[in-house]
Design a protein around this motif. Structure first.
Motif, PDB file in Angstrom:
ATOM      1  N   LYS A 231      41.330  68.252  66.183  1.00  0.00           N
ATOM      2  CA  LYS A 231      41.403  66.294  66.407  1.00  0.00           C
ATOM      3  C   LYS A 231      41.477  65.888  65.222  1.00  0.00           C
ATOM      4  CE  LYS A 231      37.338  63.848  67.485  1.00  0.00           C
ATOM      5  NZ  LYS A 231      37.526  62.552  66.744  1.00  0.00           N
ATOM      6  N   THR A 289      33.932  68.226  72.012  1.00  0.00           N
ATOM      7  CA  THR A 289      32.923  66.515  70.953  1.00  0.00           C
ATOM      8  C   THR A 289      32.272  65.853  71.980  1.00  0.00           C
ATOM      9  OG1 THR A 289      35.194  65.642  71.306  1.00  0.00           O
ATOM     10  CG2 THR A 289      35.034  68.009  68.987  1.00  0.00           C
ATOM     11  N   ASP A 291      33.823  63.320  72.995  1.00  0.00           N
ATOM     12  CA  ASP A 291      34.527  61.924  72.676  1.00  0.00           C
ATOM     13  C   ASP A 291      34.860  61.106  73.694  1.00  0.00           C
ATOM     14  OD1 ASP A 291      36.498  60.418  71.449  1.00  0.00           O
ATOM     15  OD2 ASP A 291      36.787  61.501  70.116  1.00  0.00           O
ATOM     16  N   TYR A 294      38.497  58.890  73.975  1.00  0.00           N
ATOM     17  CA  TYR A 294      39.310  59.825  74.341  1.00  0.00           C
ATOM     18  C   TYR A 294      39.726  59.987  75.763  1.00  0.00           C
ATOM     19  CZ  TYR A 294      40.749  62.358  69.314  1.00  0.00           C
ATOM     20  OH  TYR A 294      41.499  62.726  69.054  1.00  0.00           O
TER      21      TYR A 294
END
Length: 668
Positions: A231, A289, A291, A294
């Motif tokens: 990341k 994660t 995210d 993203y």
């Protein structure tokens, strides 16, 4: 060799403990799918018996192996061209490992061990592994830079090499249970963790793939530092100062996908292979994660690529200068670049997008790439390749940078070794699962073994795809089992050439997909491109699907200037082309009238067995004295695009005019 089941248990047991979240949909491992498919089995077997041995032999003959031996000895001169030549060994080991998992081979296993020993001896005590520098640290290659990492954001490829090493090491561990290659990779990865990160060295890798490799190591070990570093590398993009006013992709950072932070990017840009590996890495990290930034970014980028930057046969990366994406709708035919590695990356990314979203449109794109723009990159002999995949070869437009013939190897030979690792993993793209939802994504004959609700479930596919649209699935649960069988209904069977307005069909078809359950019309719902059959399944339940295999004329968005007033030909998942060999020595003189009707015929002796298309056409000729243009009646013979350039050098066309509107005179 340890039993594969125990190896997979070791592989899966750690990540299950370590990971808090992951892709909502999980692929069924390639080792759980045994193929009996004529189309793919022959290719995978050729890859095992021809491509992989040839790759190892060429790695040795070209000095790639010698580079590792000299690095171990600490003397000599780097004897190949590029510092990333190390990865050709890593990728071939990866492909050989996948093959080994399906076909145990003591001789191959021993050879891999000997190759891994050579690689391990080249590793420096702290874990650094990069032969271009280690051979002679005082005189490294120009791309390497005077010190470690100083040119990483440009062309050193130190982290790129590491990423492919990690992927090869994980594949080898999965196949054999041995840690000899994995330990080398982990030692290198620990060096990266010590070197890069907050309050350490900062860099956006010049050629992505280390991110994907680190994620694979995280899945093996549960070591969160590897995921965090993946990341970190992604988040470093967009921080370097570039000349934002420059139109040069190198000077403004676009070439490296480094002109802005990844979460602010909304176009597929720059070097196409780098881009595919970045977007795949972003998908991995987003899944692990959570995210959402993203996820939002790669959704936008995917829409841009599929809507404005993809060729009709699934290839990407139109511009040869930089092996990169061009501007929106910049998809020229005469200079199309279409690197084979980019097609492979496109498969990786679309698989991940499906695992995130569960939408069939991603598999539609993946299938188009697999059956067309990817396997066109390897010859039927398994040892000749295209680095680029042309859209048009004519005598009038013979661009020197467009390949007309396949080659056994290249100075930059990333594509052949990428093919070697992709082919044996094909079974892993057939099925996927989310709880009681079982996805059938690819139509490849064979047997898949799954676990649903703790119960064993076997699915047997029988078909003659891609030549025939008749598909049969026999569902065999260990005992009565409630599950949702989700069978992809391809966009091409629903009047959708691609999941955007970039390409469409000239005429809509009224043919319907037919689905039967145990011989009777099935009750099902359509959801995200899947026919969902929900029931309590019993052993021997049979689902039959009939996909209409018509010849379709494909048209392009009017913004694609090269394709205006032309059509391409598609039947099922396959795109077609005309090649000189079947069309009286030329392919560039064909006019395909709208009134022409097509005949499809399977020819088992041609090109290892293909379905050809034929139709009455007009052919334009110039008379012997070069003064008169003559139009005559002729017959078109079209072959699957993937099969061109296996019979010598000559013309090839994908897009055909339906009428002549003007004539440009070119003197030769």
């Amino acid at each position: 060799m340890k039993k594969l089941s125990s190896v997979l248990f070791m592989l899966l047991s750690v990540p299950v403990f370590a990971q808090q979240q992951d892709y909502p949909i999980q692929p069924v491992a390639f080792t759980s799918v045994k193929l009996s498919d004529k189309f793919w089995n022959s290719r995978i077997e050729t890859n095992r018996t021809v491509t992989i041995p040839a790759s190892f032999e060429r790695c040795k003959a070209t000095g790639r192996v010698k580079n590792f031996e000299m690095a171990a000895a600490g003397k000599g001169k780097f004897c190949t061209t590029y510092p990333f030549d190390d990865t050709d060994i890593y990728k071939t080991v990866e492909g050989a490992s996948y093959s080994l998992a399906l076909h145990p081979d003591k001789k191959l296993e021993a050879y891999l061990d000997s190759m891994i020993t050579i690689v391990g001896k080249a590793q420096e005590p702290d874990g650094y592994l990069y032969t271009s520098r280690t051979i002679d640290p005082l005189h490294p290659g120009s791309w390497a830079g005077p010190e470690r990492w100083v040119l990483e954001q440009e062309n050193s490829h130190e982290l790129y090499n590491a990423g492919h090493m990690y992927e090869g090491a994980v594949a080898h561990y999965m196949a054999t249970g041995k840690r000899n290659f994995l330990n080398i990779a982990l030692k290198n990865a620990d060096l990266l963790v010590k070197t890069f990160g907050p309050n350490k060295r900062h860099v956006a890798p010049g050629h992505e793939v280390v991110e994907m490799g680190l994620v694979k190591l995280y899945r093996i070990t549960g070591k969160k530092e590897y995921l965090d570093l993946a990341k970190f590398f992604i988040d470093e993009r967009g921080k370097k100062k570039y000349n934002t006013k420059s139109k040069s992709a190198w000077e403004n950072g676009v070439y490296w996908q480094d002109d802005k932070p990844v979460i602010a990017q909304d176009e597929a840009e720059g070097h196409a292979v780098r881009a595919m590996y970045l977007y795949s890495g972003m998908a991995d990290v987003a899944a692990l994660t959570g995210d959402k930034d993203y996820l939002a970014a790669i959704d936008k980028i995917w829409n841009n690529m599929v809507g404005k930057k993809m060729y009709v046969q699934g290839s990407i990366g139109a511009v040869g200068d930089g092996e990169r994406f061009g501007a929106n709708y910049e998809l020229p035919n005469t200079t199309a670049y279409n690197e084979t590695c980019a097609a492979i990356g496109n498969v990786y990314w679309n698989q991940r997008m499906f695992l995130l979203h569960g939408d069939a449109k991603y598999i539609d794109v993946m299938e188009k790439t697999l059956y067309n723009g990817l396997i066109s990159g390897v010859g039927l002999d398994g040892k000749s390749f295209f680095y680029t995949n042309a859209m048009q070869i004519t005598d009038a437009f013979n661009h020197p940078d467009i390949e007309r013939e396949r080659a056994g190897w290249f100075t930059c030979s990333c594509c052949p070794t990428n093919v070697a690792r992709l082919m044996p993993s094909i079974p892993g793209y057939v099925y996927a699962q989310n709880g009681k939802d079982v996805f059938v994504n690819l139509f490849i004959s064979g047997t898949g073994n799954l676990k649903v609700d703790g119960k064993s479930l076997q699915i047997v596919q029988q078909n003659n795809y891609p030549w025939d649209g008749g598909l049969a699935f026999t569902v065999n649960p260990a005992s009565s089992l409630a599950a949702n069988l989700k069978i992809r209904i391809p966009g091409w069977a629903q009047n959708e050439a691609v999941p955007s307005d970039l390409y469409g069909y000239q005429q809509a078809s009224d043919k319907k997909v037919e689905i039967k359950l145990n011989g009777k019309p099935a009750s099902y719902a359509m959801q995200n491109g899947y026919a969902v059959l929900s029931r309590k399944w019993k052993k021997g339940d049979k689902v039959e699907v009939n996909l209409p295999m018509e010849v379709r004329r494909v048209t392009a968005n009017e913004k694609l200037a090269d394709d205006n007033n032309k059509v391409a030909l598609q039947r099922g998942p396959l795109m077609y082309c005309a090649e000189w060999k079947d069309n009286n020595g030329k392919a560039s003189n064909i006019i395909l009238p709208q009134t022409s009707t097509f005949t499809a015929q399977y020819q088992p002796q041609l090109l290892n067995g293909v379905m050809t298309l034929s139709a009455p056409i007009k052919a334009v000729d110039v008379d012997d004295n070069g003064q008169n243009i003559v139009t005559r009646n002729a017959t078109l013979t079209a072959i699957p695009y993937y099969s061109w350039a296996n019979r010598g050098k000559g013309e090839m066309m994908v897009w055909f005019p339906q009428a002549v509107k003007s004539v440009d005179l070119l003197a030769k």
